[in-house]
Design a protein around this motif. Structure first.
Motif, PDB file in Angstrom:
ATOM      1  N   ARG A   1      28.070  92.257  74.754  1.00 30.14           N
ATOM      2  CA  ARG A   1      26.692  92.025  74.285  1.00 30.14           C
ATOM      3  C   ARG A   1      26.261  90.586  74.563  1.00 30.14           C
ATOM      4  O   ARG A   1      25.158  90.349  75.054  1.00 30.14           O
ATOM      5  CB  ARG A   1      26.587  92.358  72.792  1.00 30.14           C
ATOM      6  CG  ARG A   1      25.173  92.263  72.220  1.00 30.14           C
ATOM      7  CD  ARG A   1      24.890  90.950  71.533  1.00 30.14           C
ATOM      8  NE  ARG A   1      25.809  90.722  70.439  1.00 30.14           N
ATOM      9  CZ  ARG A   1      26.272  89.522  70.113  1.00 30.14           C
ATOM     10  NH1 ARG A   1      25.911  88.443  70.788  1.00 30.14           N
ATOM     11  NH2 ARG A   1      27.102  89.373  69.104  1.00 30.14           N
TER      12      ARG A   1
ATOM     13  N   PHE B   1      24.245  94.922  77.691  1.00 25.75           N
ATOM     14  CA  PHE B   1      23.406  96.013  77.164  1.00 25.75           C
ATOM     15  C   PHE B   1      21.917  95.665  77.274  1.00 25.75           C
ATOM     16  O   PHE B   1      21.065  96.388  76.780  1.00 25.75           O
ATOM     17  CB  PHE B   1      23.777  96.320  75.701  1.00 25.75           C
ATOM     18  CG  PHE B   1      25.263  96.507  75.508  1.00 25.75           C
ATOM     19  CD1 PHE B   1      25.942  97.506  76.210  1.00 25.75           C
ATOM     20  CD2 PHE B   1      25.993  95.671  74.675  1.00 25.75           C
ATOM     21  CE1 PHE B   1      27.309  97.670  76.070  1.00 25.75           C
ATOM     22  CE2 PHE B   1      27.369  95.828  74.526  1.00 25.75           C
ATOM     23  CZ  PHE B   1      28.024  96.828  75.232  1.00 25.75           C
TER      24      PHE B   1
ATOM     25  N   ILE C   1      18.611  93.611  73.166  1.00 28.21           N
ATOM     26  CA  ILE C   1      19.060  94.469  72.057  1.00 28.21           C
ATOM     27  C   ILE C   1      17.847  94.981  71.279  1.00 28.21           C
ATOM     28  O   ILE C   1      16.985  94.204  70.861  1.00 28.21           O
ATOM     29  CB  ILE C   1      20.022  93.689  71.121  1.00 28.21           C
ATOM     30  CG1 ILE C   1      21.263  93.216  71.901  1.00 28.21           C
ATOM     31  CG2 ILE C   1      20.427  94.540  69.926  1.00 28.21           C
ATOM     32  CD1 ILE C   1      22.055  94.302  72.606  1.00 28.21           C
TER      33      ILE C   1
ATOM     34  N   LEU D   1      24.973 100.467  68.954  1.00 26.37           N
ATOM     35  CA  LEU D   1      24.099  99.382  69.395  1.00 26.37           C
ATOM     36  C   LEU D   1      23.335  99.865  70.614  1.00 26.37           C
ATOM     37  O   LEU D   1      23.943 100.412  71.546  1.00 26.37           O
ATOM     38  CB  LEU D   1      24.953  98.167  69.769  1.00 26.37           C
ATOM     39  CG  LEU D   1      24.197  96.900  70.155  1.00 26.37           C
ATOM     40  CD1 LEU D   1      23.533  96.270  68.924  1.00 26.37           C
ATOM     41  CD2 LEU D   1      25.143  95.885  70.807  1.00 26.37           C
TER      42      LEU D   1
ATOM     43  N   GLY E   1      20.584  98.772  73.653  1.00 28.82           N
ATOM     44  CA  GLY E   1      19.801  97.761  74.356  1.00 28.82           C
ATOM     45  C   GLY E   1      18.997  98.434  75.454  1.00 28.82           C
ATOM     46  O   GLY E   1      19.139  99.644  75.680  1.00 28.82           O
TER      47      GLY E   1
ATOM     48  N   THR F   1      31.018 102.670  75.714  1.00 27.36           N
ATOM     49  CA  THR F   1      29.712 102.136  76.094  1.00 27.36           C
ATOM     50  C   THR F   1      29.122 103.087  77.121  1.00 27.36           C
ATOM     51  O   THR F   1      29.762 104.078  77.503  1.00 27.36           O
ATOM     52  CB  THR F   1      29.827 100.730  76.735  1.00 27.36           C
ATOM     53  OG1 THR F   1      30.409 100.886  78.040  1.00 27.36           O
ATOM     54  CG2 THR F   1      30.680  99.782  75.906  1.00 27.36           C
TER      55      THR F   1
END
Ligand code: NDP
Length: 334
Positions: free
Chosen positions: A145, A150, A153, A251, A253, A273
């Motif tokens: 990150r 990503f 965010i 998470l 992004g 991911t």
């Protein structure tokens, strides 16, 4: 890496988590258990023989200030019920020893500030037992990150919860726990939102749901949903519960995503991911944590994401705001 002498640790509170830490520390290369502080004499003698602890390194809650005269202990790890952390940490600091304190660091931001001040005055280090900050999958996602993998965010989702048993335990007693699921496991979602998003929240909204008021009394939250807003417009949406099994962080992004599931349990932690699964071998979190903390305390090492008193304070500021948002029904600025 730190390669000086090992960190000599006394554990305060020989309960279920203290026992887990002690077991895990058997595999540590840089930290070792050399002492105990306990209110239960029978536990002291069991631990003495199990971990080869001399009588001169054993204390109780009345006499542990004497630890200041003990040159064979570098640090005390406080692993007692939440409401006791503040006073115990301050007493350890006054005895001139470094302190590791379990989460939540204190019952609120004010307590954390007092603890930070006491440790500064005594010139000792104060760390919080944030074991996930040393977990390799988690650390890798934080690094990806930060490198921008990503993209920008946009959002975080965090679920932390478990169905809690015994209604008589201290975790369900407001005086000892300071709250309910938010204090105990919701703090992982607060902390996780901060290290996954990589920014500090600027506002909070929150709602509470209670299905069993007989078990979850006044001031002990069963389930809280909370939302955090970040400076770049990213939002976090979290649920913490003593009723629902939840262990997942996501998470998002504009270029990719990361998922940790489980995200905060004792492991193995699983991470993937948009590019695929990560595959770090499982290591006991508390083993890695204590080896790394030895390097932070004795070698001035810096972790990827901090674990000091200021970090504990940041989480309690958000928690204070969540409780205020529940009470007022209003959006609380931070
Ligand atoms: P336990 O109830 O299992 O143990 C707490 C111990 O604290 C007791 O065994 C006792 O040890 C001591 N103690 C001192 N005063 C009291 C009191 N008034 N009531 C009860 N116990 C007392 O709790 P846990 O070990 O599960 O939790 C302790 C702390 O660790 C909490 O702050 C919790 O949030 C944290 N924790 C952190 C985890 C993590 O993953 N980082 C996981 C689990 C807990 P003795 O008899 O030796 O005095």
């Amino acid at each position: 890496t730190y390669d000086g002498p090992p960190l000599r640790v006394a554990i305060m509170g020989l309960g279920s988590y203290g026992s887990r830490v002690a077991e895990a520390m058997q595999a540590c290369k840089k930290a070792k258990i050399v002492g105990v502080i306990s209110g239960t004499p029978s536990k002291i003698s069991t631990w003495q023989s199990k971990y080869n602890i001399p009588a001169k390194n054993c204390y109780n809650y009345e006499n542990f200030d004497d630890i200041k005269n003990n040159p064979d202990i570098d640090a005390v790890y406080v692993i007692t019920p939440n409401a006791l952390h503040r006073d115990q940490v301050i007493r350890v600091a006054k005895a001139g020893k470094h302190v590791i304190c379990e989460k939540p660091m204190g019952l609120n931001a004010k307590e954390c500030e007092e603890m930070i001040d006491a440790c500064k005055k005594a010139n000792v280090k104060l760390l919080v037992g944030y074991r996930m900050h040393f977990e390799p999958n988690t650390v890798e996602i934080i690094n990806q990150r930060s490198r921008g993998e990503f993209g920008r965010i946009l959002s975080f989702e965090g679920g932390t919860g478990f169905p809690i048993g015994d209604p008589t335990q201290w975790r369900l007693n407001k005086a000892l726990a300071g709250g309910g699921s938010l204090m105990d496991v919701g703090i992982y979602a607060v902390n996780g939102a901060r290290y996954m998003v990589g920014q500090e929240p600027v506002w909070v909204t929150a709602q509470e749901t209670k299905t069993n008021p007989a078990k979850f009394k006044e001031g002990v939250d069963e389930t809280i949903q909370f939302q955090l807003g970040f400076p770049n417009g990213a939002i976090a949406s979290c649920v913490t519960s003593y009723n629902i099994s939840l262990d997942r962080f996501v998470l998002n992004g504009d270029k990719g995503f990361a998922e940790l599931r489980p995200a905060f349990g004792y492991g193995p932690i699983k991470a993937r991911t948009n590019k695929g699964e990560l595959s770090f071998p499982h290591v006991m979190h508390q083993t890695t944590q204590m080896d790394e903390m030895a390097g932070i305390i004795l070698g001035n090492n810096k972790p990827v994401f901090p674990v000091d008193g200021e970090e504990g304070l940041k989480d309690l500021k958000v928690i204070d705001a969540i409780y205020l948002a529940v009470k007022t029904g209003k959006k609380v600025p931070l």
